[in-house]
Design a protein around this motif. Sequence first.
Motif, mmCIF file in Angstrom:
data_model
loop_
_atom_site.group_PDB
_atom_site.id
_atom_site.type_symbol
_atom_site.label_atom_id
_atom_site.label_comp_id
_atom_site.label_asym_id
_atom_site.label_seq_id
_atom_site.Cartn_x
_atom_site.Cartn_y
_atom_site.Cartn_z
ATOM 1 N N PHE A 230 0.035 4.934 -0.284
ATOM 2 C CA PHE A 230 0.214 3.703 -1.032
ATOM 3 C C PHE A 230 0.637 2.600 -0.293
ATOM 4 N N ARG A 231 -0.206 1.475 -0.136
ATOM 5 C CA ARG A 231 -0.145 0.314 0.513
ATOM 6 C C ARG A 231 -0.481 -1.019 -0.145
ATOM 7 N N ASP A 232 0.061 -1.888 -0.339
ATOM 8 C CA ASP A 232 -0.461 -3.126 -1.152
ATOM 9 C C ASP A 232 -0.969 -2.955 -2.403
ATOM 10 N N GLY A 233 -0.109 -2.119 -3.321
ATOM 11 C CA GLY A 233 -0.787 -1.900 -4.458
ATOM 12 C C GLY A 233 -1.883 -0.922 -4.654
ATOM 13 N N GLN A 234 -2.427 -0.291 -3.601
ATOM 14 C CA GLN A 234 -3.836 0.464 -3.547
ATOM 15 C C GLN A 234 -3.216 2.125 -3.294
ATOM 16 N N LEU A 235 -3.733 3.091 -4.099
ATOM 17 C CA LEU A 235 -3.478 4.239 -3.902
ATOM 18 C C LEU A 235 -4.507 4.904 -3.515
ATOM 19 N N LEU B 125 -0.353 4.227 9.634
ATOM 20 C CA LEU B 125 0.859 3.912 9.080
ATOM 21 C C LEU B 125 1.087 2.332 8.992
ATOM 22 N N ALA B 126 1.783 1.757 8.312
ATOM 23 C CA ALA B 126 2.337 0.400 8.583
ATOM 24 C C ALA B 126 3.809 0.463 7.901
ATOM 25 N N VAL B 127 4.539 -0.382 8.411
ATOM 26 C CA VAL B 127 6.019 -0.384 7.754
ATOM 27 C C VAL B 127 5.879 -0.797 6.171
ATOM 28 N N HIS B 128 6.556 -0.298 5.390
ATOM 29 C CA HIS B 128 6.526 -0.547 4.015
ATOM 30 C C HIS B 128 5.411 0.299 3.497
ATOM 31 N N ASP B 129 4.630 1.014 3.956
ATOM 32 C CA ASP B 129 3.762 2.139 3.333
ATOM 33 C C ASP B 129 4.739 3.239 2.580
ATOM 34 N N ARG B 130 4.025 3.748 1.458
ATOM 35 C CA ARG B 130 4.668 4.917 0.683
ATOM 36 C C ARG B 130 3.715 6.050 0.636
ATOM 37 N N LEU B 131 4.334 7.310 0.982
ATOM 38 C CA LEU B 131 3.516 8.448 0.859
ATOM 39 C C LEU B 131 4.061 9.396 -0.081
ATOM 40 N N LEU B 132 3.153 10.175 -0.778
ATOM 41 C CA LEU B 132 3.495 10.929 -1.802
ATOM 42 C C LEU B 132 2.814 12.421 -1.885
#
Length: 564
Positions: free
Chosen positions: A135-140, A177-184
């Motif tokens: 998940f990055r910048d609102g995009q999953l 990866l970039a800082v502030h990315d989310r992984l689930l």
Amino acid sequence: MKPEGRLDIAAGFASTTGRREDNQDFGAVWLGNDGERARHGIAAAVADGVGGARGGRVASETTVRAFLDAYYALPETNGIAAAASKALASVNQWLNQIGRTDDALAGCATTFTALVLRGRRATALHVGDSRAWHFRDGQLHRLTQDHTLPQPDQRHILYRAVGIEPTVRLDVAVQDLAVHDRLLITSDGVHGTLSDRAIARLLDQRGSAQADADAIVAAAYAAGSQDNMTALVIDVVALPAIEQDMLAALAAALPVGATPQTGDSVDGFRLDRLISDGRYTRLFLAEDMVAGGELVLKFPKPALLSENGARLAFLRESLVGARIDDPYVGGAIAIAPERQSQLYIAMPYLPGETLEERLGRTPVTIDRGVQIAAQLARGVAALHRRGIVHRDIKPENVILPEGGGLKLIDLGVARLPRVEEFAQDEIPGTPSYMAPELYEGERGSEASDQFALGVTIYRLFTGKYPFGEVEAFSRPRFGQPVPPSRYRADMPGWLEATILRAIAVDPSRRFGDVLELVHALESGAAHAVRRPEARPLIERNPVLFWQLVSLVLAIALVASFATR
């Protein structure tokens, strides 16, 4: 500065039995010590057991524990995918055998989805129908594909999982990866009930990793999930610096294509407007037709810049963008390697104007000019602290964003430690801003950057060049610069002295470093800098001083004889 040398995350884990009698899901995150993190990375895994109640839980928990134990015991030289396959081989064989021979554990098997974060990448390892997401910048974006039968009424039936076959077959996917990315990672009790849009909306809440993991599981339960529900959320807090060898390999692999034109599309970027058309590069304002948003793309001109020079520029700009996080220095945007098909640089789009464009209007006030000069000097100092020499400081490479502040851009010609130098005929620089020593064969230094910065500040206040405008391929004569107060009668003496010191022809007469220049600009009249012309004559020209003293004494002696 951007954090270097250490990968840091925040993790949250939530798992519940839900409407079932027992929980056959199992998950874990292994952060490791500093050595394990550097060699093997951070590993997170979720398994959803199948089979009898006891057998499902045994399969899921045993698989996750066996994977973590074995993966961190294997040499990192195996690579993540190969090490994961080896780590799961024994437990898969055991589950496959015991599921056929032990009535209490008959048919036991488990899905397995893991994420290994190492360096600046996450590797997804997967078999079954649990899922991994980015998940990055609102995009999953889903990183895995389910291994279930395609028929609508049979989609709950697995055809691949740990323990089903004698040999486990893992799917592997890699995500930059970039800082502030989310992984689930989720078990099917979550994504079997919640839509992708619902999951993205929950991740976009940007609470803590634990709070959002809890919220995802709670939402799945409220939506009517009849299965166990597990969510493991990872927030990327910090990343190590981009490895120079990695970028060099990427630059070497990308072809240098023909320079595109306005209206062209490259890798899903539509080139909407030409921003600048320089000697070696062409910049476009582009629309990202895949992820959305505007950015700037810089393409080399292969007709004028050698392929090696173009690749070196790519390497420099990418390295500086990865290593420098400063409010006054422009950055670079990483493009996924699988998307980029030719050599170019992506940069953030900053609506505003260049300092050169600003100079074309009314003159700046002294106060505003000092503010701009100090911010620009701080950006240069941030580069110098990392051993980076810009080598092309000029008003065209300074952006004044609409929201305020300043960005020093165009870092493709910077001089970096341990990075190959350009060919002699490609040494960068703009003649009117080049220090005298550069015309003697120097390749660029902090002192020559200070000179270019001084010329830029001189032009900021006067619109003129201190030594006159220099034509390309000509060799200027560096005499005494025109004092800027000749063009600006309102210029304070301390400011004029500061500018003249920065553009001194002799490098030893300039400031010791750019931070000294910053101090002189910011302290201003409170700590006024003495004009170079104000130094006593005996210091500036001792021979002339004693000649004049001798002449005065001689005249006095003749006068004394004449009056006797």
